[in-house]
Design a protein around this motif. Structure first.
Motif, PDB file in Angstrom:
ATOM      1  N   ARG A 262       0.857  -1.181   0.000  1.00 61.14           N
ATOM      2  CA  ARG A 262       0.000   0.000   0.000  1.00 61.14           C
ATOM      3  C   ARG A 262       0.894   1.233   0.000  1.00 61.14           C
ATOM      4  O   ARG A 262       1.577   1.514   0.968  1.00 61.14           O
ATOM      5  CB  ARG A 262      -0.924  -0.006   1.213  1.00 61.14           C
ATOM      6  CG  ARG A 262      -1.808  -1.254   1.301  1.00 61.14           C
ATOM      7  CD  ARG A 262      -2.804  -1.161   2.435  1.00 61.14           C
ATOM      8  NE  ARG A 262      -3.857  -0.191   2.133  1.00 61.14           N
ATOM      9  CZ  ARG A 262      -5.160  -0.463   2.167  1.00 61.14           C
ATOM     10  NH1 ARG A 262      -5.577  -1.703   2.447  1.00 61.14           N
ATOM     11  NH2 ARG A 262      -6.041   0.458   1.911  1.00 61.14           N
ATOM     12  N   GLY A 263       0.897   1.941  -1.134  1.00 57.04           N
ATOM     13  CA  GLY A 263       1.730   3.131  -1.273  1.00 57.04           C
ATOM     14  C   GLY A 263       2.645   2.997  -2.465  1.00 57.04           C
ATOM     15  O   GLY A 263       3.417   2.036  -2.550  1.00 57.04           O
TER      16      GLY A 263
ATOM     17  N   CYS B 146       3.416   1.387   3.012  1.00 54.89           N
ATOM     18  CA  CYS B 146       4.420   2.384   2.606  1.00 54.89           C
ATOM     19  C   CYS B 146       3.716   3.676   2.210  1.00 54.89           C
ATOM     20  O   CYS B 146       4.092   4.333   1.236  1.00 54.89           O
ATOM     21  CB  CYS B 146       5.241   1.853   1.430  1.00 54.89           C
ATOM     22  SG  CYS B 146       5.911   0.194   1.620  1.00 54.89           S
ATOM     23  N   GLU B 147       2.693   4.043   2.945  1.00 57.36           N
ATOM     24  CA  GLU B 147       1.824   5.156   2.566  1.00 57.36           C
ATOM     25  C   GLU B 147       2.326   6.520   3.027  1.00 57.36           C
ATOM     26  O   GLU B 147       1.663   7.531   2.784  1.00 57.36           O
ATOM     27  CB  GLU B 147       0.421   4.931   3.144  1.00 57.36           C
ATOM     28  CG  GLU B 147      -0.293   3.737   2.558  1.00 57.36           C
ATOM     29  CD  GLU B 147      -1.596   3.433   3.272  1.00 57.36           C
ATOM     30  OE1 GLU B 147      -2.538   2.998   2.606  1.00 57.36           O
ATOM     31  OE2 GLU B 147      -1.663   3.621   4.514  1.00 57.36           O
ATOM     32  N   GLY B 148       3.458   6.567   3.709  1.00 50.58           N
ATOM     33  CA  GLY B 148       3.937   7.852   4.182  1.00 50.58           C
ATOM     34  C   GLY B 148       3.535   8.130   5.612  1.00 50.58           C
ATOM     35  O   GLY B 148       2.861   7.341   6.270  1.00 50.58           O
TER      36      GLY B 148
ATOM     37  N   LEU C  56       6.964   0.398   6.561  1.00 52.25           N
ATOM     38  CA  LEU C  56       8.248   0.801   5.996  1.00 52.25           C
ATOM     39  C   LEU C  56       8.237   2.293   5.710  1.00 52.25           C
ATOM     40  O   LEU C  56       7.191   2.915   5.527  1.00 52.25           O
ATOM     41  CB  LEU C  56       8.540   0.072   4.680  1.00 52.25           C
ATOM     42  CG  LEU C  56       8.710  -1.443   4.690  1.00 52.25           C
ATOM     43  CD1 LEU C  56       7.378  -2.128   4.452  1.00 52.25           C
ATOM     44  CD2 LEU C  56       9.725  -1.890   3.644  1.00 52.25           C
ATOM     45  N   GLY C  57       9.443   2.867   5.629  1.00 57.08           N
ATOM     46  CA  GLY C  57       9.587   4.264   5.237  1.00 57.08           C
ATOM     47  C   GLY C  57       8.940   5.217   6.212  1.00 57.08           C
ATOM     48  O   GLY C  57       8.907   4.991   7.425  1.00 57.08           O
ATOM     49  N   ASP C  58       8.387   6.303   5.672  1.00 56.53           N
ATOM     50  CA  ASP C  58       7.817   7.345   6.524  1.00 56.53           C
ATOM     51  C   ASP C  58       6.595   6.877   7.302  1.00 56.53           C
ATOM     52  O   ASP C  58       6.201   7.521   8.271  1.00 56.53           O
ATOM     53  CB  ASP C  58       7.427   8.559   5.683  1.00 56.53           C
ATOM     54  CG  ASP C  58       8.640   9.341   5.184  1.00 56.53           C
ATOM     55  OD1 ASP C  58       9.761   9.038   5.633  1.00 56.53           O
ATOM     56  OD2 ASP C  58       8.471  10.247   4.347  1.00 56.53           O
ATOM     57  N   ALA C  59       5.996   5.771   6.907  1.00 55.54           N
ATOM     58  CA  ALA C  59       4.895   5.214   7.703  1.00 55.54           C
ATOM     59  C   ALA C  59       5.406   4.673   9.029  1.00 55.54           C
ATOM     60  O   ALA C  59       4.654   4.579  10.001  1.00 55.54           O
ATOM     61  CB  ALA C  59       4.180   4.102   6.936  1.00 55.54           C
TER      62      ALA C  59
ATOM     63  N   PRO D 206       8.606   6.070  -3.722  1.00 55.17           N
ATOM     64  CA  PRO D 206       9.860   5.361  -3.981  1.00 55.17           C
ATOM     65  C   PRO D 206      10.057   4.129  -3.114  1.00 55.17           C
ATOM     66  O   PRO D 206      10.611   3.129  -3.581  1.00 55.17           O
ATOM     67  CB  PRO D 206      10.934   6.424  -3.683  1.00 55.17           C
ATOM     68  CG  PRO D 206      10.253   7.724  -3.855  1.00 55.17           C
ATOM     69  CD  PRO D 206       8.834   7.502  -3.432  1.00 55.17           C
ATOM     70  N   VAL D 207       9.611   4.170  -1.847  1.00 53.86           N
ATOM     71  CA  VAL D 207       9.794   3.012  -0.969  1.00 53.86           C
ATOM     72  C   VAL D 207       8.895   1.867  -1.410  1.00 53.86           C
ATOM     73  O   VAL D 207       9.346   0.725  -1.572  1.00 53.86           O
ATOM     74  CB  VAL D 207       9.524   3.399   0.500  1.00 53.86           C
ATOM     75  CG1 VAL D 207       9.532   2.165   1.396  1.00 53.86           C
ATOM     76  CG2 VAL D 207      10.581   4.394   0.983  1.00 53.86           C
ATOM     77  N   GLY D 208       7.603   2.129  -1.624  1.00 57.77           N
ATOM     78  CA  GLY D 208       6.691   1.083  -2.038  1.00 57.77           C
ATOM     79  C   GLY D 208       7.060   0.495  -3.387  1.00 57.77           C
ATOM     80  O   GLY D 208       7.025  -0.736  -3.586  1.00 57.77           O
ATOM     81  N   THR D 209       7.427   1.347  -4.335  1.00 58.44           N
ATOM     82  CA  THR D 209       7.795   0.863  -5.661  1.00 58.44           C
ATOM     83  C   THR D 209       9.074   0.043  -5.618  1.00 58.44           C
ATOM     84  O   THR D 209       9.176  -1.009  -6.267  1.00 58.44           O
ATOM     85  CB  THR D 209       7.962   2.049  -6.622  1.00 58.44           C
ATOM     86  OG1 THR D 209       6.805   2.877  -6.561  1.00 58.44           O
ATOM     87  CG2 THR D 209       8.140   1.569  -8.049  1.00 58.44           C
ATOM     88  N   SER D 210      10.061   0.504  -4.852  1.00 60.31           N
ATOM     89  CA  SER D 210      11.311  -0.251  -4.728  1.00 60.31           C
ATOM     90  C   SER D 210      11.069  -1.614  -4.091  1.00 60.31           C
ATOM     91  O   SER D 210      11.670  -2.616  -4.495  1.00 60.31           O
ATOM     92  CB  SER D 210      12.330   0.538  -3.894  1.00 60.31           C
ATOM     93  OG  SER D 210      12.688   1.748  -4.533  1.00 60.31           O
TER      94      SER D 210
END
Length: 388
Positions: free
Chosen positions: A26-27, A154-156, A281-284, A30-34
């Motif tokens: 979900r998202g 990975c939605e931020g 992951l990431g900003d989430a 760049p993080v979700g796509t990677s």
């Protein structure tokens, strides 16, 4: 409903049904796509659920500062070499100045590396990542959630899915805005990144080859909200004058060549990074101040570690579901410590330079100069940033 697979995708990419997904992401940043690309390379069936791009969105003026670890991952995903040459600029040196004579300089040559970091056009990176998905086997773009063994969020930083799961996000708002813009200088940047730490702002000029090779900069300027709003309201001529005053002309005469963008700054971490069938992951999962340029680096490190954990689990314990919480805790343990360390470092630096008292100003500038004189400590700090 499922979006039909890309006609140009090779070898039947995207033909798995929703009920057989291994991972729902979900998202679509760049993080979700990677993560989708990394898991697809390992044979996992992935669904990517991302909001459609806004047609009225303003031009993206952000730049990412990517460390060696992030670049290595993008190389593995065959994304790095697809970036246009002028969309990535190597940083060979970094010059940091305090507010009372403090100075600190880092050099790729002294560190024994080719570059300290790469400055990358945010929009170009996201475009290349999106194009790479067209050729990723086992990846489907989705328009609604689908059943999967694991949901990767990975939605931020404002993730609604995280909140619905009860994984609270403990955040502290700085009361500052980050102001970004693209600048053109009458002097070549020579691959030198410049940063000013002082009360009450932190300003960074990141060398960039757009719109003119060797003469561009990406601006990231952390300002108290009221000052940031004033800066956002300035005419281009007055904005250029404000930049000249703030930088002392150290980077030459700077001319704004893009609109300005601003966003609120905060620090925080999720109270839980994973649970049965889901992972953050990431900003989430975490937010840090942009003063060290580590936000996306931390997110891509999350991708690398989660992919490694899932692949190792499939190899050694294939009977264990990918959403097994004990498995996901391995990822959370490995990533939470370095992420918390970076968060505390950036937060501590911000608060240290936010204090106007003369004794503290003298202490922090003396400390900066002391680090400059201690070669082993400086090399250690550089290595941590390169590998964060």
């Amino acid at each position: 409903m499922l979006v039909p697979p890309f006609a140009s995708s090779p070898a039947g990419s995207g033909h798995s049904s929703a009920s057989t997904l291994d991972v729902l992401i979900r998202g679509g940043g760049p993080v979700g796509t990677s993560l989708a690309l990394a898991l697809s390379r390992e044979g996992l069936k992935v669904g990517l659920l991302a909001a459609p791009p806004r047609r009225d969105a303003a031009p993206d003026v952000r730049t990412y500062a990517l460390n060696a670890g992030a670049v290595a991952l993008l190389r593995e995903l065959r994304v790095w070499d697809a970036l246009p040459e002028d969309a990535r600029t190597a940083v060979s040196d970094m010059q940091i100045r305090g507010d009372d004579g403090g100075a600190l300089e880092f050099s790729a040559w002294q560190q024994g590396v080719a570059e300290l970091a790469w400055i990358v056009d945010a929009a170009a990176l996201e475009q290349v990542l999106g194009e790479a998905l067209r050729f990723a086997p086992h990846v489907q773009r989705l328009t609604q959630p689908a059943p999967a063994a694991l949901t990767a969020i990975c939605e931020g930083r404002d993730s609604a899915t995280r909140e619905a799961l009860g994984a609270g996000f403990e955040a502290f708002a700085y009361g500052h805005l980050g102001v970004a813009a693209r600048l053109l200088s009458d002097r070549p940047h020579h691959g030198v990144a410049r940063q000013w730490f002082r009360h009450p702002d932190i300003l960074a000029l990141l060398p960039f080859d757009r719109p003119q090779a060797g003469h561009g900069y990406g601006l990231v300027w952390s300002l108290p909200q009221d000052e940031a709003e004033q800066v956002m309201a300035l005419s281009d001529a007055d904005f250029a004058a404000r930049l000249q005053e703030a930088t002392g002309g150290a980077a030459g005469r700077l001319e704004p060549v893009s609109p300005r963008a601003a966003w609120p700054l905060r620090v925080g971490q999720a109270s839980r990074w994973c649970g049965p069938g889901w992972v953050l992951l990431g900003d989430a999962a975490h937010a840090v101040h942009p003063l060290a340029g580590q936000g996306l680096n931390l997110g891509l490190a999350d991708v690398r570690v989660l992919a490694q954990v899932l692949v190792e689990a499939r190899r050694t314990t294939p009977w264990r579901p990918l959403g097994d919480e004990r498995l996901l805790r391995r990822y959370a343990r490995e990533r939470s410590v370095p992420t918390l360390a970076m968060s505390r470092l950036t937060d501590g630096l911000l608060h240290l330079f936010a204090q106007p008292a003369p004794p503290l100003r003298e202490l922090r500038n003396h400390g900066m100069t002391l680090v400059q004189q201690l070669g082993p400590l400086k090399r250690w700090l550089t290595a941590r940033a390169l590998d964060a």
